[in-house]
Design a protein around this motif. Sequence first.
Motif, PDB file in Angstrom:
ATOM      1  N   VAL A   6       4.986   9.225  -2.957  1.00  9.86           N
ATOM      2  CA  VAL A   6       5.694  10.474  -2.732  1.00  9.86           C
ATOM      3  C   VAL A   6       5.796  11.214  -4.055  1.00  9.86           C
ATOM      4  N   SER A   7       5.489  12.482  -4.028  1.00 10.56           N
ATOM      5  CA  SER A   7       5.508  13.261  -5.253  1.00 10.56           C
ATOM      6  C   SER A   7       6.935  13.491  -5.723  1.00 10.56           C
ATOM      7  N   GLY A   8       7.071  13.911  -6.964  1.00 15.27           N
ATOM      8  CA  GLY A   8       8.388  14.048  -7.576  1.00 15.27           C
ATOM      9  C   GLY A   8       9.248  15.136  -6.972  1.00 15.27           C
ATOM     10  N   VAL A   9       8.663  16.056  -6.180  1.00 17.37           N
ATOM     11  CA  VAL A   9       9.463  17.126  -5.579  1.00 17.37           C
ATOM     12  C   VAL A   9       9.925  16.774  -4.175  1.00 17.37           C
ATOM     13  N   GLY A  10       9.693  15.520  -3.755  1.00 16.53           N
ATOM     14  CA  GLY A  10      10.206  15.080  -2.464  1.00 16.53           C
ATOM     15  C   GLY A  10       9.316  15.385  -1.295  1.00 16.53           C
ATOM     16  N   LYS A  11       8.088  15.816  -1.538  1.00 15.31           N
ATOM     17  CA  LYS A  11       7.152  16.073  -0.452  1.00 15.31           C
ATOM     18  C   LYS A  11       6.028  15.064  -0.540  1.00 15.31           C
ATOM     19  N   GLY A  12       5.750  14.410   0.579  1.00 17.91           N
ATOM     20  CA  GLY A  12       4.756  13.350   0.559  1.00 17.91           C
ATOM     21  C   GLY A  12       3.334  13.874   0.550  1.00 17.91           C
ATOM     22  N   LYS A  13       2.419  13.075   0.051  1.00 16.59           N
ATOM     23  CA  LYS A  13       1.002  13.385   0.143  1.00 16.59           C
ATOM     24  C   LYS A  13       0.476  12.874   1.473  1.00 16.59           C
ATOM     25  N   HIS A  14      -0.400  13.647   2.091  1.00 20.66           N
ATOM     26  CA  HIS A  14      -0.915  13.251   3.400  1.00 20.66           C
ATOM     27  C   HIS A  14      -1.880  12.082   3.249  1.00 20.66           C
ATOM     28  N   THR A  15      -1.501  10.934   3.768  1.00 26.66           N
ATOM     29  CA  THR A  15      -2.321   9.743   3.634  1.00 26.66           C
ATOM     30  C   THR A  15      -3.084   9.429   4.903  1.00 26.66           C
ATOM     31  N   SER A  16      -2.727  10.046   6.033  1.00 28.59           N
ATOM     32  CA  SER A  16      -3.473   9.914   7.281  1.00 28.59           C
ATOM     33  C   SER A  16      -3.952  11.308   7.665  1.00 28.59           C
ATOM     34  N   THR A  17      -5.238  11.482   7.878  1.00 29.03           N
ATOM     35  CA  THR A  17      -5.780  12.815   8.126  1.00 29.03           C
ATOM     36  C   THR A  17      -6.092  13.056   9.590  1.00 29.03           C
ATOM     37  N   GLN A  18      -6.060  12.040  10.428  1.00 32.71           N
ATOM     38  CA  GLN A  18      -6.305  12.226  11.845  1.00 32.71           C
ATOM     39  C   GLN A  18      -5.644  11.097  12.617  1.00 32.71           C
ATOM     40  N   SER A  19      -5.390  11.347  13.901  1.00 28.40           N
ATOM     41  CA  SER A  19      -4.771  10.316  14.725  1.00 28.40           C
ATOM     42  C   SER A  19      -5.765   9.204  15.006  1.00 28.40           C
ATOM     43  N   VAL A  20      -5.252   7.986  15.055  1.00 24.78           N
ATOM     44  CA  VAL A  20      -6.105   6.844  15.363  1.00 24.78           C
ATOM     45  C   VAL A  20      -5.262   5.785  16.065  1.00 24.78           C
ATOM     46  N   ALA A  21      -5.811   5.184  17.116  1.00 22.33           N
ATOM     47  CA  ALA A  21      -5.121   4.122  17.850  1.00 22.33           C
ATOM     48  C   ALA A  21      -5.556   2.769  17.300  1.00 22.33           C
ATOM     49  N   LEU A  22      -4.590   1.925  17.009  1.00 24.09           N
ATOM     50  CA  LEU A  22      -4.858   0.617  16.417  1.00 24.09           C
ATOM     51  C   LEU A  22      -4.301  -0.476  17.320  1.00 24.09           C
ATOM     52  N   PRO A  23      -5.083  -1.502  17.626  1.00 22.55           N
ATOM     53  CA  PRO A  23      -4.591  -2.590  18.477  1.00 22.55           C
ATOM     54  C   PRO A  23      -3.658  -3.515  17.712  1.00 22.55           C
ATOM     55  N   LEU A  24      -2.580  -3.912  18.357  1.00 20.25           N
ATOM     56  CA  LEU A  24      -1.628  -4.831  17.746  1.00 20.25           C
ATOM     57  C   LEU A  24      -2.038  -6.266  18.025  1.00 20.25           C
ATOM     58  N   PRO A  25      -1.878  -7.154  17.042  1.00 24.45           N
ATOM     59  CA  PRO A  25      -2.290  -8.554  17.236  1.00 24.45           C
ATOM     60  C   PRO A  25      -1.643  -9.215  18.449  1.00 24.45           C
ATOM     61  N   GLY A  26      -0.383  -8.850  18.751  1.00 25.26           N
ATOM     62  CA  GLY A  26       0.314  -9.481  19.870  1.00 25.26           C
ATOM     63  C   GLY A  26       0.199  -8.739  21.177  1.00 25.26           C
ATOM     64  N   GLY A  27      -0.635  -7.701  21.218  1.00 27.18           N
ATOM     65  CA  GLY A  27      -0.782  -6.898  22.426  1.00 27.18           C
ATOM     66  C   GLY A  27      -0.129  -5.550  22.281  1.00 27.18           C
ATOM     67  N   GLY A  28      -0.769  -4.524  22.819  1.00 30.04           N
ATOM     68  CA  GLY A  28      -0.278  -3.162  22.693  1.00 30.04           C
ATOM     69  C   GLY A  28      -1.065  -2.385  21.652  1.00 30.04           C
ATOM     70  N   TRP A  29      -0.776  -1.096  21.574  1.00 27.94           N
ATOM     71  CA  TRP A  29      -1.454  -0.201  20.643  1.00 27.94           C
ATOM     72  C   TRP A  29      -0.437   0.698  19.957  1.00 27.94           C
ATOM     73  N   VAL A  30      -0.714   1.044  18.689  1.00 24.71           N
ATOM     74  CA  VAL A  30       0.043   2.091  18.015  1.00 24.71           C
ATOM     75  C   VAL A  30      -0.923   3.214  17.670  1.00 24.71           C
ATOM     76  N   ILE A  31      -0.474   4.447  17.855  1.00 27.16           N
ATOM     77  CA  ILE A  31      -1.272   5.615  17.482  1.00 27.16           C
ATOM     78  C   ILE A  31      -0.632   6.229  16.244  1.00 27.16           C
ATOM     79  N   ASP A  32      -1.298   6.062  15.122  1.00 29.27           N
ATOM     80  CA  ASP A  32      -0.814   6.624  13.870  1.00 29.27           C
ATOM     81  C   ASP A  32      -1.294   8.064  13.784  1.00 29.27           C
ATOM     82  N   THR A  33      -0.370   8.990  13.562  1.00 23.52           N
ATOM     83  CA  THR A  33      -0.714  10.413  13.501  1.00 23.52           C
ATOM     84  C   THR A  33      -0.530  10.925  12.080  1.00 23.52           C
ATOM     85  N   PRO A  34      -1.206  12.005  11.713  1.00 22.92           N
ATOM     86  CA  PRO A  34      -1.036  12.562  10.371  1.00 22.92           C
ATOM     87  C   PRO A  34       0.398  13.014  10.137  1.00 22.92           C
TER      88      PRO A  34
END
Length: 293
Positions: free
Chosen positions: A193-221
């Motif tokens: 996180v930058s010093g002015v309190g605004k984060g840098k964009h680390t995810s540029t597009q949505s992506v669905a990721l499978p969870l080891p124990g079952g289910g999915w998470v969709i990480d969004t920008p």
Amino acid sequence: MVVAVDRGRWGCVLDGDPDRRIVAMRARELGRTPIVVGDQVGVVGDLTGKPDSLARIVRVADRRTVLRRTADDTDPFERIVVANAEQLFIVVALADPPPRTGFVERAMVAAYAGGLEPILVLTKRDLVAESEFASAFEGLELEILYAGIDDPIEPVVEILRDRLTALIGHSGVGKSTMVNRLVPDAYRAVGEVSGVGKGKHTSTQSVALPLPGGGWVIDTPGVRSFGLAHITPDDVIASFTDLADAIEDCPRGCTHLGPPADPECALDQLPGVERRVAAIRQLLTALISNEAW
């Protein structure tokens, strides 16, 4: 299920199996039909998933839920962020960047209107000795989890199990760090996180990721704004089954905010739900505020 979108190509998994991945393009007959992460689609052609193979998406199934937003409250163009998610994790840092109740309320409105269950996920509890941020949402029956780097991840895993969950939050709140804990081989970038309190964009597009124990998470920008031009006060009230019928007795044009704006709002005639109505009016105020969060 569509798990990623990149430059006119869609990554899909067959029958929900993360090991059966293919790349597909939109068939010409679909025209400009939007296809987003979480969509259930019909595919034909080369389904081997081998390098350089390409299938075609020929059908998009009806969506059970939709998370939408606009650039701001004056923008008529709706953007579908995620389809068919059951839950929305609203990820907020308790510090660095500082939390904003307005963003959480607006995300909750979008979740209710789209058919998702909102869940507030708080991070960076290690940076504040004590916080009353969560108390701002009392009366809304909002489930709250803690998922900072020092918090146990097991309660989060249990709620995610066998469900499709979208994650949303400002940049720098620790969303990608949480995803890396949930999916150790995800290799999501973790930004500072930058010093002015605004984060840098680390995810540029949505992506669905499978969870080891079952289910999915969709990480969004990381989002900078959450416009709700497509949602009306009636849409919000309709999401609460114990109040939805009452607004049929409201006068035309009622915004359900109560006096003095709406002195004849039918919600004020319901006995024993004053606290709940007040909490929901908190969401309605956020809906019409048109503030950038």
